[in-house]
Design an enzyme around this catalytic site. Sequence first.
Site, PDB file in Angstrom:
ATOM      1  N   GLY A   1      55.803  94.126 -19.293  1.00 40.52           N
ATOM      2  CA  GLY A   1      55.681  95.371 -20.055  1.00 40.52           C
ATOM      3  C   GLY A   1      54.658  96.329 -19.485  1.00 40.52           C
TER       4      GLY A   1
ATOM      5  N   ASP B   1      60.420  87.905 -17.522  1.00 39.77           N
ATOM      6  CA  ASP B   1      60.597  88.442 -18.881  1.00 39.77           C
ATOM      7  C   ASP B   1      61.907  87.906 -19.435  1.00 39.77           C
ATOM      8  OD1 ASP B   1      59.156  91.264 -20.186  1.00 39.77           O
ATOM      9  OD2 ASP B   1      60.991  90.487 -21.136  1.00 39.77           O
TER      10      ASP B   1
ATOM     11  N   ALA C   1      36.591  96.652 -29.348  1.00 36.61           N
ATOM     12  CA  ALA C   1      36.606  97.810 -28.444  1.00 36.61           C
ATOM     13  C   ALA C   1      37.616  98.839 -28.941  1.00 36.61           C
ATOM     14  CB  ALA C   1      36.946  97.362 -27.020  1.00 36.61           C
TER      15      ALA C   1
ATOM     16  N   PHE D   1      36.358 100.511 -32.160  1.00 35.27           N
ATOM     17  CA  PHE D   1      35.315 101.520 -31.912  1.00 35.27           C
ATOM     18  C   PHE D   1      35.932 102.823 -31.391  1.00 35.27           C
ATOM     19  CE2 PHE D   1      30.717 100.161 -31.805  1.00 35.27           C
ATOM     20  CZ  PHE D   1      30.886  99.086 -32.665  1.00 35.27           C
TER      21      PHE D   1
ATOM     22  N   CYS E   1      48.678  99.969 -29.910  1.00 40.94           N
ATOM     23  CA  CYS E   1      47.605  98.980 -30.129  1.00 40.94           C
ATOM     24  C   CYS E   1      46.566  99.332 -31.181  1.00 40.94           C
ATOM     25  CB  CYS E   1      46.922  98.675 -28.804  1.00 40.94           C
ATOM     26  SG  CYS E   1      48.063  97.837 -27.685  1.00 40.94           S
TER      27      CYS E   1
ATOM     28  N   ARG F   1      55.453 104.598 -28.979  1.00 45.78           N
ATOM     29  CA  ARG F   1      55.142 103.613 -30.029  1.00 45.78           C
ATOM     30  C   ARG F   1      54.006 104.136 -30.919  1.00 45.78           C
ATOM     31  NH1 ARG F   1      54.591  98.184 -26.496  1.00 45.78           N
ATOM     32  NH2 ARG F   1      53.609  99.674 -25.089  1.00 45.78           N
TER      33      ARG F   1
ATOM     34  N   ARG G   1      46.801 119.437 -30.966  1.00 49.16           N
ATOM     35  CA  ARG G   1      45.957 118.819 -29.941  1.00 49.16           C
ATOM     36  C   ARG G   1      44.852 119.758 -29.463  1.00 49.16           C
ATOM     37  NH1 ARG G   1      46.588 113.279 -29.332  1.00 49.16           N
ATOM     38  NH2 ARG G   1      48.734 112.742 -29.784  1.00 49.16           N
TER      39      ARG G   1
HETATM   40  P1  NAD Z   1      55.449  95.379 -24.022  1.00 46.92           P
HETATM   41  O1  NAD Z   1      56.256  95.280 -25.246  1.00 46.92           O
HETATM   42  O2  NAD Z   1      55.558  96.582 -23.153  1.00 46.92           O
HETATM   43  O3  NAD Z   1      55.753  94.119 -23.070  1.00 46.92           O
HETATM   44  C1  NAD Z   1      55.820  92.813 -23.528  1.00 46.92           C
HETATM   45  C2  NAD Z   1      56.977  92.107 -22.802  1.00 46.92           C
HETATM   46  O4  NAD Z   1      56.940  90.711 -23.125  1.00 46.92           O
HETATM   47  C3  NAD Z   1      58.362  92.620 -23.194  1.00 46.92           C
HETATM   48  O5  NAD Z   1      59.043  93.084 -22.041  1.00 46.92           O
HETATM   49  C4  NAD Z   1      59.041  91.383 -23.817  1.00 46.92           C
HETATM   50  O6  NAD Z   1      60.423  91.310 -23.531  1.00 46.92           O
HETATM   51  C5  NAD Z   1      58.279  90.255 -23.148  1.00 46.92           C
HETATM   52  N1  NAD Z   1      58.357  88.985 -23.863  1.00 46.92           N
HETATM   53  C6  NAD Z   1      58.212  88.747 -25.202  1.00 46.92           C
HETATM   54  N2  NAD Z   1      58.348  87.427 -25.453  1.00 46.92           N
HETATM   55  C7  NAD Z   1      58.575  86.816 -24.276  1.00 46.92           C
HETATM   56  C8  NAD Z   1      58.792  85.451 -23.880  1.00 46.92           C
HETATM   57  N3  NAD Z   1      58.781  84.462 -24.783  1.00 46.92           N
HETATM   58  N4  NAD Z   1      59.001  85.186 -22.569  1.00 46.92           N
HETATM   59  C9  NAD Z   1      59.001  86.187 -21.653  1.00 46.92           C
HETATM   60  N5  NAD Z   1      58.800  87.490 -21.953  1.00 46.92           N
HETATM   61  C10 NAD Z   1      58.593  87.796 -23.249  1.00 46.92           C
HETATM   62  O7  NAD Z   1      53.940  95.144 -24.472  1.00 46.92           O
HETATM   63  P2  NAD Z   1      52.620  95.701 -23.760  1.00 46.92           P
HETATM   64  O8  NAD Z   1      52.368  97.100 -24.182  1.00 46.92           O
HETATM   65  O9  NAD Z   1      52.672  95.373 -22.312  1.00 46.92           O
HETATM   66  O10 NAD Z   1      51.520  94.812 -24.492  1.00 46.92           O
HETATM   67  C11 NAD Z   1      51.387  93.441 -24.193  1.00 46.92           C
HETATM   68  C12 NAD Z   1      50.075  92.947 -24.773  1.00 46.92           C
HETATM   69  O11 NAD Z   1      48.985  93.635 -24.151  1.00 46.92           O
HETATM   70  C13 NAD Z   1      49.913  93.199 -26.277  1.00 46.92           C
HETATM   71  O12 NAD Z   1      49.234  92.106 -26.833  1.00 46.92           O
HETATM   72  C14 NAD Z   1      49.041  94.433 -26.337  1.00 46.92           C
HETATM   73  O13 NAD Z   1      48.249  94.466 -27.507  1.00 46.92           O
HETATM   74  C15 NAD Z   1      48.159  94.261 -25.125  1.00 46.92           C
HETATM   75  N6  NAD Z   1      47.657  95.516 -24.542  1.00 46.92           N
HETATM   76  C16 NAD Z   1      48.480  96.591 -24.397  1.00 46.92           C
HETATM   77  C17 NAD Z   1      48.003  97.764 -23.794  1.00 46.92           C
HETATM   78  C18 NAD Z   1      48.874  98.979 -23.618  1.00 46.92           C
HETATM   79  O14 NAD Z   1      48.350 100.011 -23.203  1.00 46.92           O
HETATM   80  N7  NAD Z   1      50.158  98.936 -23.885  1.00 46.92           N
HETATM   81  C19 NAD Z   1      46.696  97.814 -23.319  1.00 46.92           C
HETATM   82  C20 NAD Z   1      45.879  96.689 -23.475  1.00 46.92           C
HETATM   83  C21 NAD Z   1      46.380  95.545 -24.086  1.00 46.92           C
HETATM   84  C1  UGA Z   2      43.896 102.311 -25.941  1.00 45.58           C
HETATM   85  C2  UGA Z   2      42.497 102.065 -25.363  1.00 45.58           C
HETATM   86  O1  UGA Z   2      41.966 103.306 -24.881  1.00 45.58           O
HETATM   87  C3  UGA Z   2      42.544 101.059 -24.234  1.00 45.58           C
HETATM   88  O2  UGA Z   2      41.222 100.772 -23.776  1.00 45.58           O
HETATM   89  C4  UGA Z   2      43.218  99.779 -24.728  1.00 45.58           C
HETATM   90  O3  UGA Z   2      43.337  98.845 -23.675  1.00 45.58           O
HETATM   91  C5  UGA Z   2      44.582 100.110 -25.278  1.00 45.58           C
HETATM   92  O4  UGA Z   2      44.459 101.083 -26.344  1.00 45.58           O
HETATM   93  C6  UGA Z   2      45.296  98.941 -25.861  1.00 45.58           C
HETATM   94  O5  UGA Z   2      44.678  97.971 -26.239  1.00 45.58           O
HETATM   95  O6  UGA Z   2      46.508  99.090 -25.938  1.00 45.58           O
HETATM   96  P1  UGA Z   2      45.994 103.780 -25.249  1.00 45.58           P
HETATM   97  O7  UGA Z   2      46.422 103.542 -26.654  1.00 45.58           O
HETATM   98  O8  UGA Z   2      46.961 103.503 -24.166  1.00 45.58           O
HETATM   99  O9  UGA Z   2      44.680 102.899 -24.923  1.00 45.58           O
HETATM  100  O10 UGA Z   2      45.532 105.294 -25.082  1.00 45.58           O
HETATM  101  P2  UGA Z   2      44.235 106.115 -25.572  1.00 45.58           P
HETATM  102  O11 UGA Z   2      43.843 107.018 -24.489  1.00 45.58           O
HETATM  103  O12 UGA Z   2      43.194 105.236 -26.127  1.00 45.58           O
HETATM  104  O13 UGA Z   2      44.830 107.020 -26.734  1.00 45.58           O
HETATM  105  C7  UGA Z   2      45.207 106.459 -27.983  1.00 45.58           C
HETATM  106  C8  UGA Z   2      45.540 107.573 -28.950  1.00 45.58           C
HETATM  107  O14 UGA Z   2      44.349 108.263 -29.344  1.00 45.58           O
HETATM  108  C9  UGA Z   2      46.464 108.633 -28.381  1.00 45.58           C
HETATM  109  O15 UGA Z   2      47.379 109.034 -29.373  1.00 45.58           O
HETATM  110  C10 UGA Z   2      45.528 109.768 -28.015  1.00 45.58           C
HETATM  111  O16 UGA Z   2      46.147 111.015 -27.996  1.00 45.58           O
HETATM  112  C11 UGA Z   2      44.520 109.656 -29.154  1.00 45.58           C
HETATM  113  N1  UGA Z   2      43.195 110.244 -28.834  1.00 45.58           N
HETATM  114  C12 UGA Z   2      42.463 109.751 -27.810  1.00 45.58           C
HETATM  115  C13 UGA Z   2      42.696 111.254 -29.646  1.00 45.58           C
HETATM  116  O17 UGA Z   2      43.356 111.687 -30.607  1.00 45.58           O
HETATM  117  N2  UGA Z   2      41.461 111.769 -29.373  1.00 45.58           N
HETATM  118  C14 UGA Z   2      40.691 111.298 -28.340  1.00 45.58           C
HETATM  119  O18 UGA Z   2      39.559 111.809 -28.157  1.00 45.58           O
HETATM  120  C15 UGA Z   2      41.211 110.270 -27.539  1.00 45.58           C
END
Ligand code: NAD
Ligand code: UGA
Length: 460
Positions: free
Chosen positions: A13, A36, A222, A225, A275, A345, A432
Amino acid sequence: MTSTKNILCIGAGYVGTPTMAVIARHCPHHRITVVDINAERIAQWNSEALPIYEPGLDEIVRAVRGRNLFFSTDIPAGIREADIIFVSVNTPTKQFGAGAGMAADLQYWEKTAREILRHSQSSKIIVEKSTLPVRTAQAMERILQAAGDGIRFDVLSNPEFLAEGTAIDDLENPDRVLIGSQETPEGLAARRQLVELYANWVPRERIITSNIWSSELSKLVANAFLAQRISSINAVSALCEKTGADVDEVALAVGMDHRVGRHFLKTSVGFGGSCFKKDILNLVYICRHYGLTEAADYWHGVLRINDYQTERFVLNMLATMHNTLADKQIALFGFAFKADTGDTRESPAIQVARRLLEERARLVITDPKALGNARKDLAGLDGRVRYEEDPYAAAAGADAIAVLTEWGLFRDLDYAKIFQAMNKPAFIFDGRNILDHQALFRLGFNVQAIGKPPLNRFMD
Ligand code: NAD
Ligand code: UGA
């Protein structure tokens, strides 16, 4: 570490693939496979049209794919061959049963643990990359303990802090890499292996280690915050609108205090993304589980302000446009949850669109990368929603524009041309605060930004 390792990532993902692509780039001596259960996604990663838009990702994937980065659906083979397994599956909010609407849904994560157990024929390091509730690593270890003699699993927590839209830069130059482990000799040895992997490109002083629970909790905190700062400034924006203060001026003045810092103080229509909401709900759930009601309520307030901000935006639109939106055409500029991604999302645009449709407005949505996802989010509402690649076409004949994503391209449009093609009176709601409001007002628009006095031609 120069010896060749087989590294597997389960979950292709937004986190799994960019992270593995950057590891592959900096560690040509390791062989990295991303698997995946979603065969279509894997086929897209192996094609010319990658399934997600992330600046810089295409170039890296093209450079390393087939060299030392591989995408596959053969999860059993991947597990059998791996020395290190990153688990990067989704962990959404649970929608059923105990903890519904709050706790993390761990079914994907648990299935992965059981798959690892079923197919492993040798010892492995398991790295939690997904964001998980505190003490999940322990549960993972318990599942894996059932392995046969001679097979050992060491579970590490290595949460990911990248943000979408800047993922590659965040991975290339992380503020920190956090690795949590059990503080046993085996746990510490596994931790050292992961430190060495990151040390291929991350300065050692930015690789920090901790016990496993601190690591898991740090990730939730994190995000809490960061979101809390946005809710703080959004709460201030409501007060600014009542008092005549300007929220951007307040944010500048407050953020220039180095103890506060200037980042994440940009007011908005509300934060989105996959997230923040789920991780805060998770934190709230954990606090409640331990009977910490005040702490739970404190963090829950961050989410309440976020909903309030989005709803306020819609109600401001309604009030400014004479308390009726029925049959008015509104152009939504942006649908992604932030700029530089096609991800929608939890985008505030979804809620704004639904609320405007309840008011019987007609919507035209434009976004450079997110129209595909917008169509899925608003499936079934096709009669009253149109999608346009071209922002000028989206605004033609509209009564109002609502800017919902901070795409740079929306700043640079020819608003004189747009004004000419709109119904009059023409309104702009800048969710925005990215546009030049005075210039728009001079062109003839009624302008409502967030946390600023309205520039409204009907008031005097
Ligand atoms: P995503 O939905 O984009 O990707 C997850 C993938 O895992 C999907 O493609 C799904 O098909 C696959 N999957 C699910 N169950 C599976 C299984 N049993 N075997 C193999 N594949 C499987 O999710 P994401 O945005 O990449 O987030 C993944 C994790 O990372 C979450 O816990 C999220 O909180 C964390 N995270 C996300 C972000 C972000 O910016 N999106 C940033 C930091 C942390
Ligand atoms: C956020 C965190 O910034 C990452 O550190 C973390 O890894 C990630 O979540 C996660 O765990 O998924 P992300 O959601 O991808 O990252 O993007 P951000 O830049 O944090 O923006 C989140 C939302 O807040 C967006 O809708 C953005 O437009 C909004 N935002 C951001 C504001 O409204 N004001 C700001 O000053 C900053």
